[in-house]
Design an enzyme around this catalytic site. Structure first.
Site, PDB file in Angstrom:
ATOM      1  N   GLU A 129       0.483  43.491 101.215  1.00  0.00           N
ATOM      2  CA  GLU A 129      -0.129  44.196 102.344  1.00  0.00           C
ATOM      3  C   GLU A 129      -0.704  43.260 103.393  1.00  0.00           C
ATOM      4  OE1 GLU A 129      -0.243  45.214  99.252  1.00  0.00           O
ATOM      5  OE2 GLU A 129       0.532  47.265  99.330  1.00  0.00           O
ATOM      6  N   HIS A 158      -6.685  55.291  93.999  1.00  0.00           N
ATOM      7  CA  HIS A 158      -5.695  55.890  94.910  1.00  0.00           C
ATOM      8  C   HIS A 158      -6.232  57.110  95.651  1.00  0.00           C
ATOM      9  CE1 HIS A 158      -2.623  53.357  93.069  1.00  0.00           C
ATOM     10  NE2 HIS A 158      -1.733  53.840  93.888  1.00  0.00           N
TER      11      HIS A 158
END
Ligand SMILES: Cc1ncc(C[n+]2csc(CCOP(=O)(O)OP(=O)(O)O)c2C)c(N)n1
Ligand SMILES: Cc1ncc(C[n+]2csc(CCOP(=O)(O)OP(=O)(O)O)c2C)c(N)n1
Ligand SMILES: [Mg+2]
Ligand SMILES: [Mg+2]
Lengths: 316, 325, 325, 316
Positions: free
Chosen positions: C57, C126
């Site tokens: 990322e 998440h």
């Protein structure tokens, strides 16, 4: 390898496989929700590594079979998937977050690569404490492209830490093939300059068991880190919601032809195999029953496990 | 004792007591820390316990977490909060969540120290305040102390706790001097009443606390009123009880902080105050913050980006006049 | 059109116009995006313009910035905001600051898209909302739209702008359906007036906007009052003018959001409202947020951690009664 | 190498050296503040690389000499250190943040390793645009331990990007010696599996010039990334506030014996050298004067450069 051990490996692979069948079935029935990353096809690695390695274990979201092979009861693993109070994480963690410090099993992490620095730190602790069994960290091929992984092999190397990096190379990160994100198929290349590397057929539980045993021997002698790459193949989509369309039926056939359970079965006495299968089926049934009957967590305990008892006192 | 000496002493005393305490960070060993907080500790405790790390903030924090999992009690230093951004995944996804996700099976007795703030012309990438973000993460204790005494007591407490603690310092406080007795009984979870007063509750922390204190007399003289000044010390949890008591007494609340206005830490305090104490308030709350702009290198622009004693005085007096004082 | 189809169409139309637009992210090409937002674009624009990236990322965002520096107009997707933490250094130290530090010599015409929020039992790592942190960064434009029409218009605008834009989506909105004309004239910087009313200004965004809308009738019936519902759309800058107009009319303000209470995005809105409009307010503001706790896997605990239509209704009615309605 | 080029290299090294002297002096006089990372001793790398490389450049906080060798006027570099309006970043950036898109010079970054992914992205853009000169990214030995670096060599490799990774290995990250944080002294090892690597004496400007030229040739042929490691030695502390106590006087002596300017001087006509030195001294004097006389930025322009003109319209 003696028969007892072979049977044990067989039993746990079978238990893992049927556990996943049970999980899948219950997911489709709505008893389980969220992510479900099935380990079907990859049991040889999960079981072989867990049975061979003595020290601490850190792994990924695809962890049910490892948790079970490590010795966590299938009841509490299944109950966790059901989100129940008797789950290994009391329903707080779910499929991707199972822990058992008594068994030196430290999860279960849903951030790709995120657990690797933690494993490195734990390996430092072990070295400091003079414990020579070291730490095992399992991760996928996709994780070998992220900064956390690279930093970790460098740090483990310079500090000669007792850690086994075990890469489960199934060639895919969800739907992205390894060739799109790495210049080479074998990810052990990335570690070569830092530590010795070994490769093993991850679909062969005996090979995995022996390689991990050997690698742990290397660690125990105080040599520092080592890297093992296991080539594997998952039979299902990445998670239960992945339709797996990026793999051709031909590729899937080749993949399934390597079934590690079938492979080992040839070496197991037929009657034993049969009775083990029946045993496993019964156990899973019991586990599902147990999970169904377990209670939901109490909402008034929403924040209960955020802090230690002492920490909680400071929170209003 | 200087602020940095107080921190050093706290670490030193705790390390002497408990050989599970490990220190790690960039240049903490050989150099003794960029701000000299860990000076002398390598010589005392050796290189198994005082570790110079690579420039790899994600791993520095991630390794600290792993050490804590493995039974040690790491004290992790990040050179500045600006680099903590590289470790946000470890701080938030791991350090703050592992205890909860494991239903308390995993304990993380660790402290993560970092200085922050506008120092002097360090440029946009070295001048930020991130307590607003870091205090919003459930699962972490966050201290931000402004005095040597609190530095000493809060850091000792942080090291002794079995929960993960963030310990935020300010780069311009390290040479702040204060005499105090090591036998005081200070609870760092309680806000510090710096000065009593009856008409305005002024809340602050870290360096802005000092800047506010430096002009409080003038504010009082100008507004002919009395200010109560509170140093938060613990940013999460907040000692709301002390704030409530003060605000109910004064009916007016001001917060002074260095971070950018948008989404500042103080917004939480003001929002809480009006949700809870709206009917006790006699005036619109005042929030003095930094501007919404990266911090420029030029000194004039830099100072124009944050509250200074002058603007604190000016803005509180202006507001006070408008607020019926 | 579905929300995700609207996003897809916006990207598709812009890519057709400008070959400098590049798409990158994990699984955006071959798979067409985890939430199917980029479906079909690889086939249309080829693998030089639609790139599957490694799981990295920091680099995904960092590469996007470099592409923009090099003259392209990247649209970067992060699979979810939870992983954006790994890229915070690039988002904050680079994407938000390079234009300023270079005195505008560097332009960053780029969009960073990411979905966030509590979906269904995805677990603590998440399920987070980070708009509170991301909106507090000076230098970034931040959209968070809740309807297909706004998804389309705001994303097109984001792609067309020469400044760096964060585009936050909610995982549970992708299948939301709405018919709208592509010829509407929508300014995504203006808050959307979802429903007019006279007694309470309710502010929200993303999924909580819908949850609030779903019970607004019942709230009005119960409190015998009329609610004005505003969808922020742009989280930074905020359309304060519209909020001010509404609050002055209603004298009461509520914000509903999913993120944890401590340091929530809404704290900024409430704090602004009382600093600016204290004397126009007839009642304590109300901030409905998530609890300060990591999101548990268990569904009951998960739902107990965030506002739901039931609790929104219950809490606003309770507050309304206490607030003289 | 012809005399003209040698003289040019000599001139720029000297200009860089005296620039840093001027910066140091003005720092001590209080005209400059904040960080000041002097490049003294490392001019061969800065000048050699900038003069040899045609494409885009991304570098670190230790950038004055590179900025100057790239062609940014010393006046505007000095004025930036003074924080003035005529500074290359109008006083907003400071020592660590200088940019000149016209000269393909993209900073100046104060986050160790933070600029490397940006350089990789820019290299992608160049490949996409069919521009073959590629991108040069300069970083220290310390930066090769951070995730951003590792991710970048992997990504550059798999995409065959036109990028030159230039590692300035001075063996120290502030006060931490490379041996404490890496298992090997030569950091090119880390890149070997991903791309070809070269090593060069970073204290020899001709060698640097030739190696970078050769590396750029490789890139221009469309071969993808390449890694060059230059062994260097800084003469001063890490930054002006670093007392440099971690290096013995013996080590410092060996270091200074490699002075790249002295080394090249032997190949320059004495009179030319002398007149260049005078020229440089005058220029620096003028630059300081210019910087002193330049205005401070206007506070009302505090936010002026945050957004584009169009962007600003949307901000209240
Ligand atoms: C930091 C981060 N980025 C993205 C994801 C989403 N994600 C979950 S698993 C996965 C693929 C991982 O591939 P690999 O490491 O090969 O593991 P495998 O599942 O194949 O065993 C991705 C991208 C994530 N969980 N964390
Ligand atoms: C991410 C990050 N961590 C830490 C720092 C503080 N810091 C600035 S320079 C530096 C050392 C860098 O060493 P190296 O890469 O070898 O570069 P050199 O200065 O020796 O050329 C450190 C640790 C920083 N700027 N950024
Ligand atoms: Mg994989
Ligand atoms: Mg160096």
């Amino acid at each position: 390898m003696d028969d007892e051990l072979l049977e044990d490996l067989y039993y746990y692979m079978l238990l893992g496989r049927y556990f996943e069948y049970g999980a899948k079935e219950n997911y489709l029935q709505g008893n389980i929700s969220g992510f479900l990353h099935l380990d079907i096809g990859q049991e040889a690695l999960s079981v072989g590594a867990m049975k061979a390695f003595e020290g601490d274990v850190f792994t990924t979201y695809r962890e049910h079979v490892m948790a079970i092979a490590r010795g966590i009861s299938i009841k509490s693993v299944m109950a966790e998937l059901f989100g129940k109070i008797d789950g290994v994480s009391k329903g707080r963690g779910g499929s991707m977050h199972m822990f058992s410090p008594e068994l030196n099993f430290y999860g279960g992490d849903a951030i790709v690569g995120g657990h690797i620095p933690n494993a490195v730190g734990c390996a430092y602790a072990r070295k400091y404490q003079g414990i020579d069994t070291g730490t095992l960290v399992v991760f996928g091929d996709g994780a070998t492209n992220c900064g956390a992984f690279f930093e970790s092999i460098n740090i483990a190397s310079v500090n000669k830490l007792p850690i086994l990096f075990l890469c489960e190379n199934n060639k895919y990160a969800i739907g992205t093939h390894i060739s799109k994100v790495s210049s080479f198929e074998k990810q052990a290349q990335k570690a070569k300059i830092y530590m010795p590397t070994m490769e093993v057929d991850g679909m062969d539980v005996v090979a995995v068991y022996e390689t991990v045993t050997q690698a742990q021997g290397y660690i125990k002698e105080g040599n520092g880190p080592i890297f093992v790459e296991a080539m594997t193949c998952r039979f299902e989509g990445h998670s239960i919601s992945d339709s797996n369309q990026y793999r051709s039926s031909q590729e899937m056939e080749l993949c399934k032809a390597q079934d590690p359970i079938e492979k080992l079965k040839a070496h197991i006495n037929k009657d034993v195999a049969k009775s083990l299968e029946q045993k496993v089926i019964n156990e899973i049934e019991m586990a599902v029953k147990f999970a169904k009957e377990s209670e939901e967590p109490d909402i008034k305990d929403l924040k209960k496990y955020m802090y230690t008892q002492e920490g909680l006192k400071h929170v209003i | 004792m200087l602020y940095r000496e107080a921190l050093n002493l706290a670490i030193d005393e705790e390390m002497k007591e408990d050989k599970d305490i490990i220190l790690l960070g960039e240049d903490v060993a050989g150099v003794g820390g960029t701000f000299r907080v860990t000076e002398g500790l390598l010589a005392k405790y050796g290189d198994k316990r005082v570790l110079d790390t690579p420039i790899a903030e994600l791993s520095i924090v991630g390794n600290g977490i792993g050490m804590a999992i493995g039974g040690l009690r790491p004290i992790v230093e990040l050179m500045t909060a600006n680099f903590s951004l590289l470790a946000f995944d470890q701080i938030i996804n791991h350090m703050s969540k592992l205890p909860y996700m494991s239903a308390s099976k995993i304990k993380l007795p660790m402290v993560l120290r970092m200085p922050q703030g506008v120092s002097k012309q360090l440029g946009a990438q070295h001048s930020e305040n991130y307590e607003n973000m870091l205090s919003s993460v459930p699962g972490l204790f966050v201290f931000a102390v402004s005095s040597p005494a609190y530095a000493y007591f809060a850091l000792k407490k942080s090291i002794q706790m079995d929960d993960p603690v963030l310990f935020i310092e300010h780069e311009l406080l390290y040479n702040k001097k204060e005499d105090f007795s090591l036998n005081e009984d200070i609870d760092p979870f309680k806000a510090r009443l710096v000065k009593e007063g009856t008409d305005i509750t002024i809340i602050s922390y870290l360096k802005m606390l000092d800047d506010t204190l430096s002009v409080i007399d003038e504010i009082e003289k100008e507004l002919k009123c009395s200010c109560e000044l509170i140093d938060l010390c613990s940013l999460n949890p907040v000692d709301y009880a002390s704030l409530e008591k003060s605000i109910k007494k004064t009916s007016r609340v001001v917060i002074v902080e260095e971070g950018h206005r948008m989404g500042s830490y103080g917004a939480q305090i003001i929002s809480w105050a009006v949700e809870k104490l709206f009917y006790s308030l006699d005036a619109a709350p005042l929030r003095l913050c930094g501007e919404n702009v990266p911090i420029a290198y030029n000194r004039k622009l830099e100072l124009a980006s944050i509250p200074t004693p002058d603007t604190i005085k000016r803005d509180i007096i202006f507001w006070g006049r408008q607020s019926g004082l």
